[in-house]
Design a protein around this motif. Structure first.
Motif, PDB file in Angstrom:
ATOM      1  N   PRO A   1       0.715  -0.943  -0.406  1.00 49.39           N
ATOM      2  CA  PRO A   1       0.017  -0.150   0.260  1.00 49.39           C
ATOM      3  C   PRO A   1       0.821   1.420   0.221  1.00 49.39           C
ATOM      4  CG  PRO A   1      -0.223  -1.070   2.417  1.00 49.39           C
ATOM      5  CD  PRO A   1       0.425  -2.021   1.157  1.00 49.39           C
TER       6      PRO A   1
ATOM      7  N   ARG B   1       0.295   3.847   2.779  1.00 50.67           N
ATOM      8  CA  ARG B   1       0.364   3.325   3.917  1.00 50.67           C
ATOM      9  C   ARG B   1       1.949   3.705   4.512  1.00 50.67           C
ATOM     10  NH1 ARG B   1      -1.047   1.092   8.403  1.00 50.67           N
ATOM     11  NH2 ARG B   1      -2.562   1.714   6.820  1.00 50.67           N
TER      12      ARG B   1
ATOM     13  N   ALA C   1       2.957   8.243   3.870  1.00 54.01           N
ATOM     14  CA  ALA C   1       2.060   8.402   5.428  1.00 54.01           C
ATOM     15  C   ALA C   1       3.538   8.138   6.340  1.00 54.01           C
ATOM     16  CB  ALA C   1       0.959   7.429   5.994  1.00 54.01           C
TER      17      ALA C   1
ATOM     18  N   ASP D   1       0.934  -3.420   6.972  1.00 54.50           N
ATOM     19  CA  ASP D   1       1.026  -2.238   6.936  1.00 54.50           C
ATOM     20  C   ASP D   1       2.126  -1.279   7.911  1.00 54.50           C
ATOM     21  OD1 ASP D   1      -0.508  -3.156   4.806  1.00 54.50           O
ATOM     22  OD2 ASP D   1      -2.308  -2.027   5.671  1.00 54.50           O
ATOM     23  N   GLY D   2       1.742  -1.636   9.016  1.00 55.01           N
ATOM     24  CA  GLY D   2       2.454  -1.270   9.816  1.00 55.01           C
ATOM     25  C   GLY D   2       3.622  -1.200  10.244  1.00 55.01           C
TER      26      GLY D   2
ATOM     27  N   PHE E   1       5.083   1.486   7.419  1.00 50.48           N
ATOM     28  CA  PHE E   1       4.616   3.204   7.872  1.00 50.48           C
ATOM     29  C   PHE E   1       5.960   3.384   8.112  1.00 50.48           C
ATOM     30  CE2 PHE E   1       3.484   5.784  11.279  1.00 50.48           C
ATOM     31  CZ  PHE E   1       3.323   6.864  10.667  1.00 50.48           C
TER      32      PHE E   1
END
Length: 216
Positions: free
Chosen positions: A36, A39, A42, A115-116, A119
Motif C-alpha cells: 500500500p 501507508r 504516510a 502495513d505497520g 509505515f
C-alpha cells in the motif's frame, strides 16, 4: 504569512522533493512489490513531521550543533538504508499478474509486509535522514520573517513544515501511482527499476556514512 513568500517556498520545495532520493526509492519499491503506497508515504510524511516539530521547537539547531548526535543519526539512517537496499537487491520481487507482489521489506518467503512495517520503514527513512534535517536548517529559515511579523517564528516554521509535508505526500503518491500503473504489466522493466531503487538506497546510505565519517 505573505502569499508571495509561501509561493516562493512552495516552488523551491517542490524542486527539492522532485529530486529522486531515498524517499523515491522506498515508494517505487513499495509500489512495484504490491504494498500500500499510501501507508508507505504516510510513514515518510510522519518522519518529516518529526523534523517540523524539532525545527519549530528550536531543537533542530541543537541537533545540528551536536556532532556526536548528528553522527549517531547519520549512522543509524545510513545503516537502515544499507540494510533495506540490500534486501531489495536480494529479493527484487515484482507485481504478479494480479498486481500483488511482495511489499518492500517483506519477509524472505515473499509474503507481503504488514502495513505497520511499511509505515515504520518510511518514518525511519525520512526521520533519520540528516539531509531532511539540513533542509529545515538551510532552506526553510530563508523564508522566515524574524521581525515585524504577526506570527512568531515557531508558528511560521510549523506552517512551512506542514507545506513541505503536503508537497511530499502529493509527489510521492503520484510517483507510486505512476510506477504501479506504468510498470505493473512489464515484469522485466519493473524488476530493473526495483533493482535500481535498491542500488539507490545502498548508494545513498554509503554516501551519507562516508560523508559524515569523513567530517570526524
Amino acid at each position: 504569512m505573505d502569499s508571495g513568500l509561501l509561493l516562493s517556498f512552495l516552488l523551491v520545495d517542490l524542486l527539492l522533493v522532485c529530486v529522486p532520493g531515498a524517499d523515491w526509492a522506498y515508494v517505487v519499491t513499495t509500489a512495484l512489490r504490491g504494498g500500500p503506497v499510501a501507508r508507505a508515504v504516510a510513514g515518510l510524511v510522519c518522519g518529516y513531521a518529526l523534523h517540523t516539530v524539532l525545527a519549530a521547537a528550536g531543537l533542530a539547531v541543537l541537533v545540528a550543533g551536536s556532532p556526536r548526535l548528528l553522527t549517531a543519526l547519520t549512522v543509524a539512517g545510513a545503516g537502515y538504508l544499507l540494510w533495506l537496499g540490500w534486501g531489495v537487491l536480494r529479493r527484487p520481487a515484482v507485481p504478479t499478474a494480479a498486481g500483488k507482489g511482495a511489499a518492500a521489506g517483506a519477509p524472505a518467503d515473499g509474503t507481503p509486509a504488514p502495513d505497520g512495517r511499511l509505515f515504520l520503514g518510511g518514518a525511519t527513512i525520512s526521520g533519520l535522514n540528516p539531509k531532511g534535517l539540513l533542509l529545515y536548517l538551510s532552506v526553510l529559515p530563508q523564508f522566515l520573517t524574524l521581525h515585524g511579523h504577526r506570527l512568531p517564528v515557531p508558528a511560521q516554521t510549523a506552517a512551512l513544515g506542514l507545506l513541505h509535508m503536503a508537497c511530499c505526500a502529493a509527489v510521492y503518491l503520484t510517483v507510486g501511482t505512476l510506477t504501479r500503473t506504468l510498470l505493473s504489466a512489464r515484469p522485466s522493466a519493473a524488476r530493473a527499476v526495483t533493482r535500481t531503487s535498491g542500488a539507490a538506497m545502498l548508494g545513498i546510505g554509503a554516501f551519507l556514512l562516508v560523508e559524515r565519517l569523513a567530517m570526524l
